[in-house]
Design a protein around this motif. Structure first.
Motif: not given
Ligand SMILES: [Zn+2]
Length: 421
Positions: A358, A361, A377, A380
């Motif tokens: 991702c 994050c 994700c 996050c």
């Protein structure tokens, strides 16, 4: 005396603040009937020399475990040329024969370095036939105004020089010195020449790429569905030139099957197939040139993934699409165009997990499958377009590498060998 390599010459030039730059100039040739004969004589004789040297080298090695050297072979070969039975060898450009021997040595060198398979014999049945020759004492001349190229044992051949180049020439003269030439015949009936030009340029100070603003840095994710997706979120469709012509191509090939091999109609149809192949290749090349030009113009640092193209092409199901998309050529074009303009290309490791990470994050999404074009994700909650996320990760990884200032020799071999500067 051994020839100085480009590397050795550059090492000398660097002391006076200069370096060599090589570039190619490709022109269509329009030879007369006689010149065509002479070209084919050179091609045939160069092929003979190549295959002869290769087989001698193999035999000497098998019998004695010794290497037959260029000089040993050349001496014996020149003796052969005086024999009446081989008088046809003297009809050709002698530099073309020397080049053929050098090609054998190069092929062996690459083989021993593990870059190539064992050298193969040259066949006269390939759709493209060529010979190379070297510039010595002005024996190869390009006349831009009259649009001719002078070649040893062939004379002045009509060539097509683009308007753009003629204009450049009128303003600045010929840019550089001719080093060598490769004359090609394509079975569609086309003749062309590639001139290798060399000039000595000033060694500019390399800019510090680690301080280039991020808006001037771009990450590229290459794909099959889209040709490329960049870190700014832009997507370029894959033009699929081969796929689009496939229907036409297979129709022609089916018709070819029903013709008697060697007959007039067979040859005519064969030429048509060749022409179509050439056409597809040219369309693809134009597209790759335009796309790479735009990217290099708009950015200072370009970051790409090191795709294992050779490995992927072994996958039968994918091989045609991968060959059609032309990633390898694209990388080559981007790399040399960037080098010319003192910009930087960074190739990141093919094992870098560009897709699953991702970009928000940095958590790895292990559940992501190939069919997920968009994903959220789990860590996050950020929403991702699969390819744009990958391109953004590629960009970040590239910036990290640039900041570490890894030297150019981290580039894979096939890319390093292209821009000789
Ligand atoms: Zn996340």
């Amino acid at each position: 005396m051994a020839r100085k390599t480009t590397k050795q010459r550059n090492e000398e030039l660097v002391k006076i603040g200069k370096k060599l730059r090589h570039y190619g100039l490709k022109l269509r040739l329009e030879p007369s009937v006689q010149q065509k004969q002479a070209i084919h004589q050179n091609i045939g004789n160069a092929r003979f020399t190549f295959n002869f040297y290769l087989s001698e080298k193999r035999e000497v090695y098998q019998l004695t475990k010794q290497t037959l050297t260029y000089n040993e072979f050349k001496k014996a070969f020149n003796g052969l040329k005086d024999h009446p039975y081989f008088s046809w060898l003297a009809k050709s450009d002698k530099f073309a024969l020397e080049c053929a021997m050098e090609q054998v040595d190069d092929a062996f060198n690459r083989f021993f370095k593990g870059q190539n398979k064992f050298p193969k014999f040259k066949s006269k049945h390939h759709s493209e036939q060529s010979y190379s020759t070297k510039e010595t004492n002005g024996n190869i001349k390009l006349d831009v105004e009259n649009q001719t190229v002078q070649l040893p044992k062939i004379g002045k051949v009509k060539a097509r020089v683009s308007k753009k180049y003629r204009k450049l020439y009128l303003e600045n003269g010929v840019d550089g010195k001719i080093k060598s030439a490769t004359v090609k015949y394509h079975s569609s009936g086309h003749y062309s020449i590639s001139l290798k030009m060399e000039k000595i340029i000033d060694l500019e100070d390399n800019p510090d790429f680690s301080i280039v603003p991020e808006s001037q840095v771009i990450g590229l994710d290459l794909g099959l569905h889209h040709f490329l997706i960049d870190s700014n979120g832009k997507k370029i469709e894959n033009p699929k030139f081969l796929t689009k012509s496939l229907k036409k191509l297979s129709k022609l090939q089916r018709r070819l099957k029903n013709k008697k091999i060697g007959s007039h109609n067979y040859k005519k149809l064969q030429k048509k197939v060749s022409k179509l192949h050439l056409n597809i290749a040219n369309q693809r090349k134009d597209f790759l040139h335009q796309t790479s030009r735009k990217i290099v113009n708009e950015n200072q640092v370009i970051i790409l993934e090191d795709l294992n193209i050779k490995g992927m092409i072994k996958n039968k199901r994918l091989s045609r699409s991968i060959a059609d998309v032309g990633w390898g050529k694209f990388k080559t074009f981007v790399t040399y165009k960037a080098e010319w303009e003192n910009k930087k290309v960074v190739i990141i490791d093919r094992f870098f997990p560009s897709t699953k990470e991702c970009n928000g994050c940095k958590e790895k999404n292990v559940l992501l499958s190939l069919s997920d074009r968009t994903w959220v994700c789990p860590n996050c909650g950020k929403e991702h377009d699969r390819d744009i996320n990958a391109a953004a990760n590629i960009k970040e990884e590239g910036i990290r590498i640039v900041k570490l200032e890894l030297p150019m020799h981290f580039l894979p071999q096939e890319l390093r060998s292209v821009p000789v500067s």
